[in-house]
Write a protein that holds these residues in place. Structure first.
Motif, mmCIF file in Angstrom:
data_model
loop_
_atom_site.group_PDB
_atom_site.id
_atom_site.type_symbol
_atom_site.label_atom_id
_atom_site.label_comp_id
_atom_site.label_asym_id
_atom_site.label_seq_id
_atom_site.Cartn_x
_atom_site.Cartn_y
_atom_site.Cartn_z
ATOM 1 N N TRP A 37 46.597 -52.618 -34.388
ATOM 2 C CA TRP A 37 46.736 -52.095 -33.023
ATOM 3 C C TRP A 37 47.926 -51.147 -33.012
ATOM 4 O O TRP A 37 49.064 -51.569 -33.195
ATOM 5 C CB TRP A 37 46.949 -53.273 -32.086
ATOM 6 C CG TRP A 37 47.153 -52.991 -30.641
ATOM 7 C CD1 TRP A 37 47.444 -51.800 -30.031
ATOM 8 C CD2 TRP A 37 47.097 -53.954 -29.595
ATOM 9 N NE1 TRP A 37 47.568 -51.967 -28.681
ATOM 10 C CE2 TRP A 37 47.356 -53.290 -28.383
ATOM 11 C CE3 TRP A 37 46.866 -55.322 -29.562
ATOM 12 C CZ2 TRP A 37 47.390 -53.939 -27.160
ATOM 13 C CZ3 TRP A 37 46.894 -55.965 -28.354
ATOM 14 C CH2 TRP A 37 47.142 -55.275 -27.164
ATOM 15 N N ARG A 38 47.663 -49.865 -32.797
ATOM 16 C CA ARG A 38 48.725 -48.869 -32.672
ATOM 17 C C ARG A 38 48.902 -48.572 -31.192
ATOM 18 O O ARG A 38 47.927 -48.361 -30.489
ATOM 19 C CB ARG A 38 48.363 -47.600 -33.434
ATOM 20 C CG ARG A 38 48.355 -47.794 -34.932
ATOM 21 C CD ARG A 38 47.866 -46.538 -35.659
ATOM 22 N NE ARG A 38 47.733 -46.786 -37.071
ATOM 23 C CZ ARG A 38 46.626 -47.306 -37.633
ATOM 24 N NH1 ARG A 38 45.581 -47.586 -36.902
ATOM 25 N NH2 ARG A 38 46.592 -47.519 -38.927
ATOM 26 N N TYR A 39 50.150 -48.525 -30.755
ATOM 27 C CA TYR A 39 50.430 -48.403 -29.325
ATOM 28 C C TYR A 39 51.498 -47.351 -29.089
ATOM 29 O O TYR A 39 52.600 -47.442 -29.646
ATOM 30 C CB TYR A 39 50.909 -49.758 -28.781
ATOM 31 C CG TYR A 39 51.257 -49.752 -27.324
ATOM 32 C CD1 TYR A 39 50.280 -49.953 -26.367
ATOM 33 C CD2 TYR A 39 52.560 -49.522 -26.904
ATOM 34 C CE1 TYR A 39 50.600 -49.939 -25.013
ATOM 35 C CE2 TYR A 39 52.887 -49.513 -25.562
ATOM 36 C CZ TYR A 39 51.901 -49.721 -24.620
ATOM 37 O OH TYR A 39 52.211 -49.698 -23.285
ATOM 38 N N GLU A 46 56.197 -45.195 -30.995
ATOM 39 C CA GLU A 46 54.929 -45.850 -31.332
ATOM 40 C C GLU A 46 55.202 -47.174 -32.028
ATOM 41 O O GLU A 46 56.157 -47.297 -32.804
ATOM 42 C CB GLU A 46 54.106 -44.959 -32.264
ATOM 43 C CG GLU A 46 52.786 -45.613 -32.655
ATOM 44 C CD GLU A 46 51.974 -44.807 -33.642
ATOM 45 O OE1 GLU A 46 50.766 -44.724 -33.450
ATOM 46 O OE2 GLU A 46 52.572 -44.276 -34.604
ATOM 47 N N VAL A 48 53.220 -50.294 -34.291
ATOM 48 C CA VAL A 48 52.044 -50.683 -35.055
ATOM 49 C C VAL A 48 52.057 -52.197 -35.138
ATOM 50 O O VAL A 48 52.991 -52.792 -35.679
ATOM 51 C CB VAL A 48 52.036 -50.049 -36.462
ATOM 52 C CG1 VAL A 48 50.804 -50.501 -37.229
ATOM 53 C CG2 VAL A 48 52.093 -48.533 -36.369
ATOM 54 N N GLU A 106 42.012 -45.038 -25.353
ATOM 55 C CA GLU A 106 42.090 -45.957 -26.480
ATOM 56 C C GLU A 106 40.911 -45.659 -27.398
ATOM 57 O O GLU A 106 39.798 -45.450 -26.937
ATOM 58 C CB GLU A 106 42.049 -47.415 -26.006
ATOM 59 C CG GLU A 106 43.228 -47.759 -25.132
ATOM 60 C CD GLU A 106 43.266 -49.206 -24.682
ATOM 61 O OE1 GLU A 106 42.345 -49.986 -25.026
ATOM 62 O OE2 GLU A 106 44.228 -49.559 -23.989
ATOM 63 N N THR A 117 40.220 -51.607 -35.368
ATOM 64 C CA THR A 117 41.447 -50.930 -34.961
ATOM 65 C C THR A 117 41.396 -50.606 -33.479
ATOM 66 O O THR A 117 40.322 -50.424 -32.895
ATOM 67 C CB THR A 117 41.683 -49.607 -35.733
ATOM 68 O OG1 THR A 117 40.637 -48.691 -35.432
ATOM 69 C CG2 THR A 117 41.783 -49.837 -37.228
ATOM 70 N N ASP A 119 43.707 -47.911 -31.143
ATOM 71 C CA ASP A 119 44.770 -46.914 -31.040
ATOM 72 C C ASP A 119 44.927 -46.549 -29.577
ATOM 73 O O ASP A 119 44.001 -46.047 -28.972
ATOM 74 C CB ASP A 119 44.431 -45.662 -31.857
ATOM 75 C CG ASP A 119 44.327 -45.954 -33.338
ATOM 76 O OD1 ASP A 119 45.283 -46.551 -33.880
ATOM 77 O OD2 ASP A 119 43.318 -45.597 -33.966
ATOM 78 N N TYR A 121 46.865 -44.444 -26.594
ATOM 79 C CA TYR A 121 47.665 -43.270 -26.274
ATOM 80 C C TYR A 121 47.757 -43.188 -24.750
ATOM 81 O O TYR A 121 46.740 -43.068 -24.076
ATOM 82 C CB TYR A 121 47.022 -41.990 -26.819
ATOM 83 C CG TYR A 121 46.794 -42.081 -28.299
ATOM 84 C CD1 TYR A 121 47.815 -41.807 -29.206
ATOM 85 C CD2 TYR A 121 45.552 -42.462 -28.802
ATOM 86 C CE1 TYR A 121 47.606 -41.906 -30.575
ATOM 87 C CE2 TYR A 121 45.332 -42.574 -30.173
ATOM 88 C CZ TYR A 121 46.358 -42.286 -31.049
ATOM 89 O OH TYR A 121 46.146 -42.388 -32.390
#
Length: 127
Positions: A37-39, A46, A48, A106, A117, A119, A121
């Motif tokens: 999960w990238r946030y 950011e 990770v 997302e 995954t 992601d 933004y």
């Protein structure tokens, strides 16, 4: 195996329910064991997130920082191998009462019929 649109909708519903309840067992029933999960929220660096502990810590931090968080205008967009979620979110900072409005997208990928995954933004809505 890439899930069908209907299967993805069911995954997203179960994923959201698990996040709301902070239930890592339910979350890991719909994500892969190596889920990433990238946030990025447009304000801070950011992050990770990998593993149950990192995800749980992120959820706990957000609940401690915000007194309220409401998603609006949520729409899922399914493409052959990926899905996107577009949204707006209204949040209130617990310590100051500051209200924040953001819009975001997302991006999700899949593996073995599960979420692989996420992601995120987000950016502040121009006022």
């Amino acid at each position: 195996m890439t899930p069908t649109a209907a299967e993805r909708d069911a995954l997203f519903q179960a994923f959201a329910r698990a996040l709301f309840r902070n239930d890592m067992d339910a979350l890991y029933a719909v994500v892969t064991e190596n889920f990433v999960w990238r946030y990025h929220d447009g304000i801070s660096a950011e992050r990770v997130l990998t593993g149950r502990d990192a995800i749980r810590q992120h959820i706990d931090e957000r609940k401690a920082f915000f007194s309220s968080s409401r998603f609006h205008d949520v729409v899922y967009h399914h493409l052959p191998d990926i899905s996107f979620m577009t949204f707006r979110v209204s949040e209130t900072v617990r310590a100051t009462g500051e209200r924040r409005e953001q819009q975001g997208i997302e991006r999700y990928t899949f593996a073995g019929g599960k979420l692989a995954t996420k992601d995120v933004y987000r950016k502040p809505v121009a006022g």
